[in-house]
Design an enzyme around this catalytic site. Sequence first.
Site, PDB file in Angstrom:
ATOM      1  CE1 TYR A  57       6.348  -1.691   3.514  1.00  0.00           C
ATOM      2  CE2 TYR A  57       6.043  -1.019   1.139  1.00  0.00           C
ATOM      3  CZ  TYR A  57       6.773  -1.491   2.065  1.00  0.00           C
ATOM      4  OH  TYR A  57       8.093  -1.862   1.728  1.00  0.00           O
ATOM      5  CE  LYS A  61       8.755   0.715   4.122  1.00  0.00           C
ATOM      6  NZ  LYS A  61      10.261   0.411   4.871  1.00  0.00           N
TER       7      LYS A  61
END
Length: 80
Positions: A57, A61
């Site tokens: 993640y 991002k």
Amino acid sequence: MNLAALNREFQVNVIGPARVYQAYLPLVAKSQKKTIVNISSDLGSIGRNRGIMATSYSLTKSALNMLVSQISLRARCMSS
């Protein structure tokens, strides 16, 4: 690191927004208020790296943040 999870999250958090930007940038360029809203996360900040938490993640991002930065720079160069 789970590469399958990284690939899946990269598709969702980077490739998906890139496709949306590509489709909508011509419309944004014609609009009065040239704004694209991007939703990122503190976990995508290199400066605020929290360690190994949510690795896939966080990587995606960070990539999304760079994508938006590059699109913004390119748009400014094209409008000058």
